[in-house]
Design a protein around this motif. Structure first.
Motif, mmCIF file in Angstrom:
data_model
loop_
_atom_site.group_PDB
_atom_site.id
_atom_site.type_symbol
_atom_site.label_atom_id
_atom_site.label_comp_id
_atom_site.label_asym_id
_atom_site.label_seq_id
_atom_site.Cartn_x
_atom_site.Cartn_y
_atom_site.Cartn_z
ATOM 1 N N ILE A 45 1.078 -1.058 -0.059
ATOM 2 C CA ILE A 45 -0.007 -0.236 0.199
ATOM 3 C C ILE A 45 0.973 1.300 0.094
ATOM 4 C CG2 ILE A 45 -1.636 1.249 1.437
ATOM 5 C CD1 ILE A 45 -2.715 -1.300 2.405
ATOM 6 N N GLY A 46 2.043 1.011 0.883
ATOM 7 C CA GLY A 46 2.808 2.155 0.791
ATOM 8 C C GLY A 46 3.603 2.583 -0.205
ATOM 9 N N VAL A 47 3.725 1.704 -1.281
ATOM 10 C CA VAL A 47 4.584 1.958 -2.503
ATOM 11 C C VAL A 47 3.955 2.984 -3.272
ATOM 12 C CG1 VAL A 47 5.220 0.748 -4.686
ATOM 13 C CG2 VAL A 47 5.417 -0.359 -2.647
ATOM 14 N N THR A 48 2.902 3.207 -3.491
ATOM 15 C CA THR A 48 2.089 4.385 -4.270
ATOM 16 C C THR A 48 2.543 5.585 -3.803
ATOM 17 O OG1 THR A 48 0.202 2.616 -5.078
ATOM 18 C CG2 THR A 48 -0.100 4.971 -5.559
ATOM 19 N N TYR A 49 2.113 5.471 -2.337
ATOM 20 C CA TYR A 49 2.439 6.834 -1.654
ATOM 21 C C TYR A 49 3.770 7.283 -1.963
ATOM 22 C CZ TYR A 49 -1.966 6.577 0.452
ATOM 23 O OH TYR A 49 -3.268 6.496 0.659
ATOM 24 N N ALA A 50 4.707 6.194 -1.677
ATOM 25 C CA ALA A 50 6.390 6.469 -2.092
ATOM 26 C C ALA A 50 6.774 7.076 -3.391
ATOM 27 C CB ALA A 50 6.859 5.303 -1.455
ATOM 28 N N ALA A 51 6.013 6.574 -4.265
ATOM 29 C CA ALA A 51 6.247 6.911 -5.587
ATOM 30 C C ALA A 51 5.751 8.135 -5.937
ATOM 31 C CB ALA A 51 5.742 5.938 -6.792
ATOM 32 N N PHE A 52 4.512 8.622 -5.511
ATOM 33 C CA PHE A 52 4.034 10.103 -5.430
ATOM 34 C C PHE A 52 4.836 11.063 -4.813
ATOM 35 C CE2 PHE A 52 1.627 12.964 -2.708
ATOM 36 C CZ PHE A 52 1.450 13.940 -3.652
ATOM 37 N N LEU A 53 5.441 10.594 -3.634
ATOM 38 C CA LEU A 53 6.278 11.649 -2.640
ATOM 39 C C LEU A 53 7.792 11.865 -3.566
ATOM 40 C CD1 LEU A 53 5.822 10.213 0.686
ATOM 41 C CD2 LEU A 53 5.002 12.260 -0.323
#
Length: 95
Positions: A45-53
């Protein structure tokens, strides 16, 4: 000789802070006693947030000026939820 000016990029600075927060959260998840499946899904789940950040930090996002702060708010909420709720969920799953 002119001195280069450093522009303030509040979204990029906020993204940097959230990257650190997300990395800490991921480390906590990895070190938890939760099931392998819960750890895996939480990290995914955190991967998408990390890519965005990373895109925001590098000022390389296709999102417009209105969407970036909204997505930063959502990312912050994701971190907050996992910081507060993951320990209880992990204990419940591992019990």
């Amino acid at each position: 000789m002119s001195v280069p000016t450093i522009e303030s990029h509040p979204n990029a600075e906020r993204a940097k802070a959230l990257i650190t927060r997300l990395e800490q959260l991921n480390q906590t998840v990895k070190e938890s006693t939760a099931s392998a499946q819960l750890i895996d899904v939480t990290l995914k789940i955190g991967v998408t947030y990390a890519a965005f950040l990373i895109e925001v930090r590098d000022r390389n996002t296709a999102l417009d000026a209105v969407d970036v702060p909204e997505m930063l708010n959502r990312t912050e909420e994701h971190c907050r939820i996992y910081e507060v709720q993951f320990p209880s969920i992990a204990k419940g799953v591992g019990a």
